[in-house]
Design a protein around this motif. Structure first.
Motif, PDB file in Angstrom:
ATOM      1  N   THR A  19      13.720 -67.401 -67.153  1.00  0.00           N
ATOM      2  CA  THR A  19      13.366 -67.814 -65.789  1.00  0.00           C
ATOM      3  C   THR A  19      12.392 -66.828 -65.147  1.00  0.00           C
ATOM      4  O   THR A  19      12.572 -66.420 -64.001  1.00  0.00           O
ATOM      5  N   ALA A 215      15.860 -70.684 -55.566  1.00  0.00           N
ATOM      6  CA  ALA A 215      15.469 -71.768 -56.471  1.00  0.00           C
ATOM      7  C   ALA A 215      15.953 -73.052 -55.831  1.00  0.00           C
ATOM      8  O   ALA A 215      16.936 -73.055 -55.076  1.00  0.00           O
ATOM      9  N   ARG A 219      16.848 -76.038 -60.073  1.00  0.00           N
ATOM     10  CA  ARG A 219      16.432 -74.758 -60.646  1.00  0.00           C
ATOM     11  C   ARG A 219      14.918 -74.681 -60.877  1.00  0.00           C
ATOM     12  O   ARG A 219      14.426 -73.803 -61.578  1.00  0.00           O
ATOM     13  N   ARG A 220      14.200 -75.606 -60.225  1.00  0.00           N
ATOM     14  CA  ARG A 220      12.740 -75.510 -60.261  1.00  0.00           C
ATOM     15  C   ARG A 220      12.260 -74.818 -58.992  1.00  0.00           C
ATOM     16  O   ARG A 220      13.054 -74.369 -58.182  1.00  0.00           O
ATOM     17  N   TYR A 221      10.953 -74.703 -58.847  1.00  0.00           N
ATOM     18  CA  TYR A 221      10.451 -73.905 -57.731  1.00  0.00           C
ATOM     19  C   TYR A 221      10.796 -74.548 -56.386  1.00  0.00           C
ATOM     20  O   TYR A 221      10.942 -75.773 -56.276  1.00  0.00           O
ATOM     21  N   THR A 247      12.180 -65.478 -56.395  1.00  0.00           N
ATOM     22  CA  THR A 247      12.379 -66.740 -57.106  1.00  0.00           C
ATOM     23  C   THR A 247      12.916 -66.449 -58.504  1.00  0.00           C
ATOM     24  O   THR A 247      12.421 -65.570 -59.208  1.00  0.00           O
ATOM     25  N   ILE A 249      13.527 -69.096 -61.382  1.00  0.00           N
ATOM     26  CA  ILE A 249      13.349 -70.528 -61.586  1.00  0.00           C
ATOM     27  C   ILE A 249      12.883 -70.829 -63.005  1.00  0.00           C
ATOM     28  O   ILE A 249      12.322 -69.970 -63.695  1.00  0.00           O
TER      29      ILE A 249
END
Length: 300
Positions: A19, A215, A219-221, A247, A249
């Motif tokens: 990540t 995040a 769990r993406r930006y 972040t 992510i």
């Protein structure tokens, strides 16, 4: 308040599961500095393989603070933990963490403990597991104290470990360890899955908190899914938090886009919440006549 991005050092094997921004640090720090990040959180595996002076100087050249060094891949890539049934594995996990503490102390950073704490398993009873973790945490906190390093215990969703999932559980461990440099950190992705009310949980345990991971709930930006980051940052500010937001992510669809879109979304929110002037876009750094880096805004 600083907006930061997680960056893997070259000793961490490149993988889709990592990540963090990956690759040579000169490019990583250059890219993140040019985008306007204030700092980085380093993901490392074996600091002994790194040139510590080069890491520090490369960050400084790009106007980046190293705010935290995380231990996650010691578990993720090596399978080491403080509560493993094997005593030799537990010892190696502690010794590798001490090396990371040395590295963090050199950089003026703190250290986090996430998955490396381990989990409950059939070979050990729950009381023994808890005791092993508490003992390791106390040993590491005592080792870190003279180096002026704080350790941040991260509560992690039960989908990744069955041990210390909620802030209440994390705070209970902090109280049991009883070291002033052993605190909590809050990861919004995990809090969203484990706490009944994210905002009330932040308020209830804010006095324990020294670091924040951001995040979205996939769990993406941030900004890609359903979390209200303006309200999240406002609650942290309400509680007196003025520290680092980093972040953590999935690097999707690419690490370049994830890093660019994260700060494009978060910077205006952070500026509104904390009263800072908004930066329009990424930042390029050019050398002035004195040879130092200077900032020059570039429109996205």
């Amino acid at each position: 308040m600083k907006l930061c991005y997680q960056a893997a050092t070259p000793d961490v094997a490149i993988a889709d599961s990592v990540t963090a921004y990956q690759g040579p640090l000169a490019k990583t720090f250059g890219d993140l500095g040019a985008l306007g990040y204030d700092g980085v959180e380093l993901m490392t595996l074996n600091p002994g393989k790194l040139d510590w002076e080069e890491v520090k100087e490369t960050a400084e050249e790009n106007n980046l603070s190293v705010v935290l060094v995380c231990t996650g891949e010691i578990f993720g890539q090596l399978g080491l933990s403080y509560t493993h049934p094997s005593r030799s594995v537990r010892r190696e996990a502690v010794e590798r963490t001490k090396e990371i503490i040395d590295f963090a102390g050199y950089l003026g950073a703190n250290v986090n403990i996430g998955r490396i704490r381990g989990q409950y398993c059939g070979e050990l009873d729950r009381e023994e597991t808890y005791g092993l973790a508490q003992s390791a945490f106390a040993e590491l906190a005592d080792y870190a104290a003279p180096k002026k390093v704080d350790i941040a215990l991260e509560t992690v969703t039960i989908m990744q470990t069955n041990f210390i999932n909620t802030l209440a559980e994390g705070a209970a461990m902090v109280d049991r360890v009883g070291r002033p440099n052993f605190r909590l950190m809050m990861d919004i992705f995990h809090l969203n899955l484990e706490e009944k009310d994210v905002y009330e949980a932040i308020r209830a345990y804010s006095s324990y908190n020294i670091h924040v991971h951001l995040a979205d709930n996939n769990r993406r930006y941030p900004g890609q899914c359903g979390l209200d980051f303006e309200k999240i940052l406002a609650v942290f500010k309400e509680c007196g938090y003025d520290g680092n937001y980093c972040t953590e992510i999935f690097q999707l669809p690419s690490m370049e886009e994830a890093a660019r879109e994260s700060i494009r979304y978060l910077r205006p929110i952070a500026d509104r919440v904390y009263g800072r002037s908004t930066q329009c876009g990424p930042i390029s750094r050019n050398r002035d006549d004195s040879g130092k880096r200077s900032r020059e805004g570039i429109q996205i």
